[in-house]
Write a protein that holds these residues in place. Structure first.
Motif, PDB file in Angstrom:
ATOM      1  N   ARG A   1      -7.107 -81.659  -6.725  1.00 26.16           N
ATOM      2  CA  ARG A   1      -8.135 -81.760  -7.770  1.00 26.16           C
ATOM      3  C   ARG A   1      -7.675 -81.010  -9.016  1.00 26.16           C
ATOM      4  NH1 ARG A   1     -14.529 -80.275  -6.905  1.00 26.16           N
ATOM      5  NH2 ARG A   1     -15.158 -80.323  -9.102  1.00 26.16           N
ATOM      6  N   PRO A   2      -7.610 -81.671 -10.173  1.00 28.30           N
ATOM      7  CA  PRO A   2      -7.103 -80.994 -11.374  1.00 28.30           C
ATOM      8  C   PRO A   2      -8.113 -80.000 -11.920  1.00 28.30           C
ATOM      9  CG  PRO A   2      -7.851 -83.200 -11.914  1.00 28.30           C
ATOM     10  CD  PRO A   2      -7.969 -83.072 -10.423  1.00 28.30           C
ATOM     11  N   ARG A   3      -7.580 -78.885 -12.380  1.00 29.26           N
ATOM     12  CA  ARG A   3      -8.404 -77.865 -13.037  1.00 29.26           C
ATOM     13  C   ARG A   3      -7.708 -77.453 -14.323  1.00 29.26           C
ATOM     14  NH1 ARG A   3      -9.007 -76.770  -7.576  1.00 29.26           N
ATOM     15  NH2 ARG A   3     -11.162 -76.536  -6.842  1.00 29.26           N
ATOM     16  N   ALA A   4      -8.455 -77.449 -15.411  1.00 26.02           N
ATOM     17  CA  ALA A   4      -7.885 -77.074 -16.698  1.00 26.02           C
ATOM     18  C   ALA A   4      -8.968 -76.443 -17.553  1.00 26.02           C
ATOM     19  CB  ALA A   4      -7.289 -78.292 -17.413  1.00 26.02           C
ATOM     20  N   ASP A   5      -8.588 -75.421 -18.317  1.00 22.33           N
ATOM     21  CA  ASP A   5      -9.536 -74.763 -19.216  1.00 22.33           C
ATOM     22  C   ASP A   5      -9.995 -75.754 -20.275  1.00 22.33           C
ATOM     23  OD1 ASP A   5      -9.225 -72.415 -17.835  1.00 22.33           O
ATOM     24  OD2 ASP A   5      -7.684 -71.622 -19.195  1.00 22.33           O
ATOM     25  N   GLY A   6     -11.293 -75.788 -20.507  1.00 16.07           N
ATOM     26  CA  GLY A   6     -11.860 -76.692 -21.496  1.00 16.07           C
ATOM     27  C   GLY A   6     -12.350 -78.003 -20.931  1.00 16.07           C
ATOM     28  N   PHE A   7     -12.231 -78.205 -19.607  1.00 21.89           N
ATOM     29  CA  PHE A   7     -12.660 -79.448 -18.976  1.00 21.89           C
ATOM     30  C   PHE A   7     -13.582 -79.154 -17.799  1.00 21.89           C
ATOM     31  CE2 PHE A   7      -8.802 -80.886 -21.053  1.00 21.89           C
ATOM     32  CZ  PHE A   7      -9.153 -82.139 -21.511  1.00 21.89           C
ATOM     33  N   THR A   8     -14.431 -80.138 -17.495  1.00 29.11           N
ATOM     34  CA  THR A   8     -15.276 -80.115 -16.304  1.00 29.11           C
ATOM     35  C   THR A   8     -14.971 -81.361 -15.481  1.00 29.11           C
ATOM     36  OG1 THR A   8     -17.041 -78.938 -17.469  1.00 29.11           O
ATOM     37  CG2 THR A   8     -17.628 -80.057 -15.428  1.00 29.11           C
ATOM     38  N   PHE A   9     -14.539 -81.143 -14.251  1.00 28.71           N
ATOM     39  CA  PHE A   9     -14.197 -82.271 -13.382  1.00 28.71           C
ATOM     40  C   PHE A   9     -15.466 -83.031 -13.006  1.00 28.71           C
ATOM     41  CE2 PHE A   9     -13.557 -84.193  -9.213  1.00 28.71           C
ATOM     42  CZ  PHE A   9     -12.393 -84.909  -9.417  1.00 28.71           C
ATOM     43  N   LEU A  10     -15.398 -84.371 -13.085  1.00 28.09           N
ATOM     44  CA  LEU A  10     -16.542 -85.206 -12.762  1.00 28.09           C
ATOM     45  C   LEU A  10     -16.338 -85.987 -11.466  1.00 28.09           C
ATOM     46  CD1 LEU A  10     -17.393 -86.609 -16.328  1.00 28.09           C
ATOM     47  CD2 LEU A  10     -18.421 -84.661 -15.132  1.00 28.09           C
ATOM     48  N   SER A  11     -15.278 -86.780 -11.373  1.00 25.97           N
ATOM     49  CA  SER A  11     -15.115 -87.611 -10.184  1.00 25.97           C
ATOM     50  C   SER A  11     -13.694 -88.163 -10.132  1.00 25.97           C
ATOM     51  CB  SER A  11     -16.115 -88.773 -10.188  1.00 25.97           C
ATOM     52  OG  SER A  11     -15.893 -89.610 -11.310  1.00 25.97           O
ATOM     53  N   TRP A  12     -13.372 -88.711  -8.941  1.00 28.25           N
ATOM     54  CA  TRP A  12     -12.131 -89.442  -8.734  1.00 28.25           C
ATOM     55  C   TRP A  12     -12.364 -90.924  -9.000  1.00 28.25           C
ATOM     56  CZ3 TRP A  12      -7.650 -86.977  -7.976  1.00 28.25           C
ATOM     57  CH2 TRP A  12      -7.661 -85.707  -7.425  1.00 28.25           C
ATOM     58  N   THR A  13     -11.308 -91.641  -9.339  1.00 26.18           N
ATOM     59  CA  THR A  13     -11.334 -93.100  -9.397  1.00 26.18           C
ATOM     60  C   THR A  13     -10.136 -93.627  -8.598  1.00 26.18           C
ATOM     61  OG1 THR A  13     -10.042 -93.142 -11.455  1.00 26.18           O
ATOM     62  CG2 THR A  13     -12.440 -93.131 -11.655  1.00 26.18           C
ATOM     63  N   GLY A  14     -10.364 -94.699  -7.877  1.00 26.61           N
ATOM     64  CA  GLY A  14      -9.297 -95.263  -7.064  1.00 26.61           C
ATOM     65  C   GLY A  14      -8.949 -94.419  -5.856  1.00 26.61           C
ATOM     66  N   CYS A  15      -9.913 -93.678  -5.337  1.00 25.56           N
ATOM     67  CA  CYS A  15      -9.658 -92.821  -4.176  1.00 25.56           C
ATOM     68  C   CYS A  15     -10.806 -92.981  -3.184  1.00 25.56           C
ATOM     69  CB  CYS A  15      -9.511 -91.366  -4.606  1.00 25.56           C
ATOM     70  SG  CYS A  15      -9.051 -90.278  -3.247  1.00 25.56           S
ATOM     71  N   PRO A  16     -10.675 -93.863  -2.201  1.00 27.87           N
ATOM     72  CA  PRO A  16     -11.763 -94.063  -1.239  1.00 27.87           C
ATOM     73  C   PRO A  16     -11.882 -92.958  -0.207  1.00 27.87           C
ATOM     74  CG  PRO A  16      -9.900 -95.466  -0.681  1.00 27.87           C
ATOM     75  CD  PRO A  16      -9.552 -94.795  -1.975  1.00 27.87           C
ATOM     76  N   HIS A  17     -10.867 -92.101  -0.070  1.00 28.90           N
ATOM     77  CA  HIS A  17     -10.888 -91.086   0.982  1.00 28.90           C
ATOM     78  C   HIS A  17     -10.683 -89.716   0.338  1.00 28.90           C
ATOM     79  CE1 HIS A  17     -10.776 -89.496   4.965  1.00 28.90           C
ATOM     80  NE2 HIS A  17      -9.488 -89.176   4.944  1.00 28.90           N
ATOM     81  N   VAL A  18     -11.785 -88.960   0.193  1.00 26.62           N
ATOM     82  CA  VAL A  18     -11.759 -87.629  -0.417  1.00 26.62           C
ATOM     83  C   VAL A  18     -12.107 -86.610   0.664  1.00 26.62           C
ATOM     84  CG1 VAL A  18     -12.724 -86.132  -2.194  1.00 26.62           C
ATOM     85  CG2 VAL A  18     -12.408 -88.572  -2.657  1.00 26.62           C
ATOM     86  N   VAL A  19     -11.267 -85.606   0.802  1.00 26.94           N
ATOM     87  CA  VAL A  19     -11.471 -84.554   1.794  1.00 26.94           C
ATOM     88  C   VAL A  19     -11.448 -83.214   1.073  1.00 26.94           C
ATOM     89  CG1 VAL A  19     -10.606 -83.459   3.887  1.00 26.94           C
ATOM     90  CG2 VAL A  19     -10.378 -85.934   3.601  1.00 26.94           C
ATOM     91  N   GLU A  20     -12.599 -82.524   1.069  1.00 27.08           N
ATOM     92  CA  GLU A  20     -12.728 -81.203   0.448  1.00 27.08           C
ATOM     93  C   GLU A  20     -12.211 -81.195  -0.983  1.00 27.08           C
ATOM     94  OE1 GLU A  20     -10.843 -78.368   2.967  1.00 27.08           O
ATOM     95  OE2 GLU A  20     -12.356 -78.533   4.564  1.00 27.08           O
ATOM     96  N   GLY A  21     -12.570 -82.224  -1.728  1.00 27.54           N
ATOM     97  CA  GLY A  21     -12.214 -82.288  -3.144  1.00 27.54           C
ATOM     98  C   GLY A  21     -10.861 -82.873  -3.451  1.00 27.54           C
ATOM     99  N   THR A  22     -10.019 -83.128  -2.436  1.00 28.90           N
ATOM    100  CA  THR A  22      -8.699 -83.698  -2.659  1.00 28.90           C
ATOM    101  C   THR A  22      -8.674 -85.162  -2.254  1.00 28.90           C
ATOM    102  OG1 THR A  22      -7.933 -82.997  -0.481  1.00 28.90           O
ATOM    103  CG2 THR A  22      -7.567 -81.482  -2.320  1.00 28.90           C
ATOM    104  N   CYS A  23      -7.813 -85.917  -2.904  1.00 27.54           N
ATOM    105  CA  CYS A  23      -7.714 -87.354  -2.665  1.00 27.54           C
ATOM    106  C   CYS A  23      -6.572 -87.627  -1.701  1.00 27.54           C
ATOM    107  CB  CYS A  23      -7.470 -88.076  -3.989  1.00 27.54           C
ATOM    108  SG  CYS A  23      -7.227 -89.845  -3.819  1.00 27.54           S
ATOM    109  N   HIS A  24      -6.854 -88.401  -0.651  1.00 22.09           N
ATOM    110  CA  HIS A  24      -5.857 -88.735   0.370  1.00 22.09           C
ATOM    111  C   HIS A  24      -5.609 -90.238   0.339  1.00 22.09           C
ATOM    112  CE1 HIS A  24      -5.913 -84.836   2.766  1.00 22.09           C
ATOM    113  NE2 HIS A  24      -6.891 -84.677   1.881  1.00 22.09           N
TER     114      HIS A  24
END
Length: 234
Positions: free
Chosen positions: A76-99
């Motif tokens: 999951r990307p983290r960067a100053d000045g941004f707020t993470f909203l959602s994944w796209t093209g990732c049907p399988h998310v485990v604890e915030g990471t895309c598999h």
């Protein structure tokens, strides 16, 4: 006597167990080393142009050169000045990471949506790891995005240098364009006077040059005529 027999029995059992253990170790298959999967990432674009409050939609393409398939885990990307909203093209998310599973020679597309909160953000980084194989080259397992903000006219990768914004000036308004065209095509309302025309003609560079050339000759001719006219007889 009984003690001697018990000791011999124990020694024989120990020898037998040692031989069996050695035989099992010799015949057991060796553990296979993990296969290699050379996976790498490609961004969908180099620069993203946003206003503060806009949503950044970035896509990461992961490809697999092989020789084995791989399970890709995109962090999951983290960067100053941004707020993470959602994944796209990732049907399988485990604890915030895309598999995602990635076969040899194929590619997958994984995207993120992040809202811009600052006019001087950090560069978001999208990276992945190979879960079930060894990646021989981990230097290309991610991309760093460059975000250009209209309010500050700067980009996250080049905050200390010139921003790669398009050098296009805003088009003038229709009213200003009509006024400029009218001023360029309208005839002059005040005609020049004859005196002004004569002054402009006299002050021309060609006329001034002729006067400067003839004036000394006229003075010499006048002086010669006067001296001849009024010369005393001997």
């Amino acid at each position: 006597m009984l003690f001697v027999r018990m000791r011999d029995l124990v020694l024989k059992l120990a020898t037998w167990f040692t031989a069996v253990a050695a035989l099992l170790l010799a015949t057991a298959p060796a553990s296979a080393a993990p296969g290699q999967a050379d996976a790498y990432a490609v961004p969908d674009r180099t620069y993203h142009y946003l206003h503060v409050g806009d949503v950044l939609t970035a896509q990461l393409t992961v490809r697999n050169r092989g020789p084995h398939s791989a399970d890709i885990v995109v962090g999951r990307p983290r960067a100053d000045g941004f707020t993470f909203l959602s994944w796209t093209g990732c049907p399988h998310v485990v604890e915030g990471t895309c598999h995602r599973s990635l076969a040899v020679g194929s590619s997958i597309h994984v995207g993120v949506r992040m809202r811009l909160r600052s006019d001087s953000p950090a560069s978001p980084h999208l990276g992945f790891t190979v879960a079930d194989a060894a990646d021989p080259n981990t230097g290309d397992d991610g991309v760093t995005l460059a975000v250009c903000v209209y309010e500050s006219h700067q980009c996250s990768r080049t905050l200390s240098g010139p921003a790669p914004f398009p050098a296009s000036s805003p088009s003038p308004s229709p009213a200003a364009t009509r006024l400029a065209v009218a001023a360029a095509t309208a005839p002059s309302s005040v005609p020049p006077s004859s005196a002004a025309a004569q002054l402009a003609e006299t002050a021309s560079p060609l006329r001034g040059a002729w006067l400067a050339t003839l004036a000394p000759a006229l003075i010499l001719l006048t002086a010669a005529f006067v001296s001849t006219r009024f010369r005393r007889p001997h």
